[in-house]
Design an enzyme around this catalytic site. Structure first.
Site, PDB file in Angstrom:
ATOM      1  CB  SER A  33      79.068  64.234  32.712  1.00  0.00           C
ATOM      2  OG  SER A  33      77.889  64.948  32.395  1.00  0.00           O
ATOM      3  CE1 TYR A  53      76.185  61.282  36.478  1.00  0.00           C
ATOM      4  CE2 TYR A  53      76.102  63.487  35.534  1.00  0.00           C
ATOM      5  CZ  TYR A  53      76.310  62.127  35.385  1.00  0.00           C
ATOM      6  OH  TYR A  53      76.657  61.611  34.156  1.00  0.00           O
TER       7      TYR A  53
HETATM    8  N1  LIG Z   1      73.574  58.795  29.333  1.00  0.00           N
HETATM    9  C1  LIG Z   1      73.942  60.051  29.512  1.00  0.00           C
HETATM   10  O1  LIG Z   1      73.202  60.999  29.197  1.00  0.00           O
HETATM   11  C2  LIG Z   1      75.297  60.374  30.091  1.00  0.00           C
HETATM   12  C3  LIG Z   1      75.761  61.689  29.979  1.00  0.00           C
HETATM   13  C4  LIG Z   1      77.006  62.000  30.517  1.00  0.00           C
HETATM   14  C5  LIG Z   1      77.766  61.024  31.134  1.00  0.00           C
HETATM   15  N2  LIG Z   1      77.268  59.751  31.218  1.00  0.00           N
HETATM   16  C6  LIG Z   1      78.099  58.769  31.897  1.00  0.00           C
HETATM   17  O2  LIG Z   1      78.281  57.642  31.066  1.00  0.00           O
HETATM   18  C7  LIG Z   1      78.488  56.476  31.871  1.00  0.00           C
HETATM   19  C8  LIG Z   1      77.546  55.381  31.414  1.00  0.00           C
HETATM   20  O3  LIG Z   1      76.223  55.839  31.618  1.00  0.00           O
HETATM   21  P1  LIG Z   1      74.959  55.226  30.869  1.00  0.00           P
HETATM   22  O4  LIG Z   1      74.089  56.380  30.548  1.00  0.00           O
HETATM   23  O5  LIG Z   1      75.377  54.282  29.830  1.00  0.00           O
HETATM   24  O6  LIG Z   1      74.259  54.467  32.113  1.00  0.00           O
HETATM   25  P2  LIG Z   1      73.534  53.052  32.240  1.00  0.00           P
HETATM   26  O7  LIG Z   1      72.927  53.088  33.605  1.00  0.00           O
HETATM   27  O8  LIG Z   1      72.654  52.794  31.080  1.00  0.00           O
HETATM   28  O9  LIG Z   1      74.769  52.034  32.234  1.00  0.00           O
HETATM   29  C9  LIG Z   1      75.695  52.073  33.281  1.00  0.00           C
HETATM   30  C10 LIG Z   1      76.309  50.705  33.486  1.00  0.00           C
HETATM   31  O10 LIG Z   1      77.199  50.821  34.619  1.00  0.00           O
HETATM   32  C11 LIG Z   1      76.940  49.742  35.481  1.00  0.00           C
HETATM   33  N3  LIG Z   1      77.277  50.068  36.866  1.00  0.00           N
HETATM   34  C12 LIG Z   1      76.586  50.825  37.748  1.00  0.00           C
HETATM   35  N4  LIG Z   1      77.161  50.804  38.934  1.00  0.00           N
HETATM   36  C13 LIG Z   1      78.262  50.020  38.802  1.00  0.00           C
HETATM   37  C14 LIG Z   1      79.258  49.594  39.703  1.00  0.00           C
HETATM   38  N5  LIG Z   1      79.247  49.930  40.997  1.00  0.00           N
HETATM   39  N6  LIG Z   1      80.257  48.810  39.229  1.00  0.00           N
HETATM   40  C15 LIG Z   1      80.281  48.423  37.936  1.00  0.00           C
HETATM   41  N7  LIG Z   1      79.339  48.766  37.047  1.00  0.00           N
HETATM   42  C16 LIG Z   1      78.340  49.566  37.489  1.00  0.00           C
HETATM   43  C17 LIG Z   1      75.450  49.452  35.324  1.00  0.00           C
HETATM   44  O11 LIG Z   1      75.101  48.142  35.789  1.00  0.00           O
HETATM   45  C18 LIG Z   1      75.254  49.643  33.835  1.00  0.00           C
HETATM   46  O12 LIG Z   1      75.504  48.467  33.110  1.00  0.00           O
HETATM   47  C19 LIG Z   1      78.283  56.923  33.323  1.00  0.00           C
HETATM   48  O13 LIG Z   1      79.526  57.190  33.911  1.00  0.00           O
HETATM   49  C20 LIG Z   1      77.484  58.193  33.161  1.00  0.00           C
HETATM   50  O14 LIG Z   1      77.620  59.071  34.252  1.00  0.00           O
HETATM   51  C21 LIG Z   1      76.056  59.402  30.721  1.00  0.00           C
END
Ligand SMILES: NC(=O)c1ccc[n+]([C@@H]2O[C@H](COP(=O)([O-])OP(=O)(O)OC[C@H]3O[C@@H](n4cnc5c(N)ncnc54)[C@H](O)[C@@H]3O)[C@@H](O)[C@H]2O)c1
Length: 258
Positions: free
Chosen positions: A148, A161
């Site tokens: 991130s 986080y």
């Molecule tokens: N959306 C943002 O703004 C953003 C920004 C920076 C980083 N990220 C990172 O991107 C990644 C994806 O985030 P997103 O926004 O798509 O989130 P999201 O919650 O929409 O999707 C995350 C997915 O991970 C799965 N998940 C959660 N816990 C899990 C576990 N223990 N084992 C396996 N799967 C698991 C969930 O079921 C879901 O399908 C994360 O690592 C998040 O920290 C997101």
């Protein structure tokens, strides 16, 4: 004609947390670039993971959906072994599974802390270890950790986080150093705020508050879409990135340029 150095034809990728959000977009994007893809998520998200599977198959690539909870550390190696048994190899791991807890540092509970660190950091490490064991035998591979922009800057209400993502950024460097001798590159992608189900559910602010935040922090002026991260992932997974390792490729709409 597409640039061959970015082709993933003949390769097999595993994407954690790919039932929805960024992981889903990356799974589909890797397939568009030529890879067969193993999608995976927690057992309760398996139906949604199967929707991702259908979309990958719609790109003409092989796909299977696996129940893989990265908190279940004892099950990680077995699931990765199953992917290798089913597809015959594993070339690319995308460590995408992650959660967020928005809470002021004074209110963070031990349970909040453990959930975030164990999913985002410990899960990333043990998935990387399980995949690398095969990649060492294969003579190479690509590991891409979804960190991130908050792995490099702070934000209020994100103690666990930011700590987890800062850990992922530095873990990426350690694994890069240890595994480059085996032909494995390890890199991270640092997304900025991206419209995903998880992100939107965690954000309880009004549209007006979000717009003000974007104006203040986000030169791009809006949240990103998950598809805007695909190119970075395909590059890091590709033959072109053989000399790129230990890098945190920030794709954040300019958030950290301010
Ligand atoms: N959306 C943002 O703004 C953003 C920004 C920076 C980083 N990220 C990172 O991107 C990644 C994806 O985030 P997103 O926004 O798509 O989130 P999201 O919650 O929409 O999707 C995350 C997915 O991970 C799965 N998940 C959660 N816990 C899990 C576990 N223990 N084992 C396996 N799967 C698991 C969930 O079921 C879901 O399908 C994360 O690592 C998040 O920290 C997101």
């Amino acid at each position: 004609m597409a640039y061959a150095g970015l082709s993933l034809e003949g390769q097999v990728a595993l994407v954690t947390g790919s039932a929805r959000g960024i992981g889903k977009a990356l799974a589909i994007g890797l397939a568009e670039a030529g890879a067969d893809v193993a999608v995976s998520d927690i057992p309760s998200m398996l139906d949604e993971a199967k929707t991702t599977q259908q979309l990958v198959e719609g790109k003409g690539k092989r796909c299977r959906a696996y129940a893989l909870d990265v908190l279940d550390v004892g099950n990680i190696q077995g699931t990765v072994n199953q992917v290798v048994a089913d597809f015959g190899r594993l070339d690319i791991l995308v460590n995408n599974a992650g959660i967020r807890v928005r809470r002021l540092a004074l209110d963070v509970s031990p349970e909040d802390w453990d959930a975030v660190i164990d999913t985002n950091l410990k899960g990333t490490f043990f998935c990387a270890q399980a995949a690398a064991r095969h990649m060492v035998d294969q003579g190479g591979g690509r590991i891409i950790n979804i960190a991130s922009q908050m792995g490099t800057v702070g934000a209020t209400q994100r103690a666990a986080y930011c700590a987890s993502k800062g850990g992922v950024v530095n873990l990426t460097k350690v694994l890069a150093l240890e595994w480059i001798q085996h032909g494995i590159t390890v890199n991270a992608i640092g997304p900025g705020p991206t419209s995903t189900p998880g992100m939107l559910a965690a954000d309880t602010r009004s549209d007006e508050e979000v717009a003000q935040d974007m104006e203040f922090h986000m030169p791009l002026g809006r949240r990103m879409e998950p598809e805007e991260l695909v190119g970075a992932c395909v590059y890091l997974a590709s033959p072109s990135a053989g000399a790129t390792t230990g890098h945190h490729l920030i794709v954040d709409g300019g958030w950290t340029a301010l």
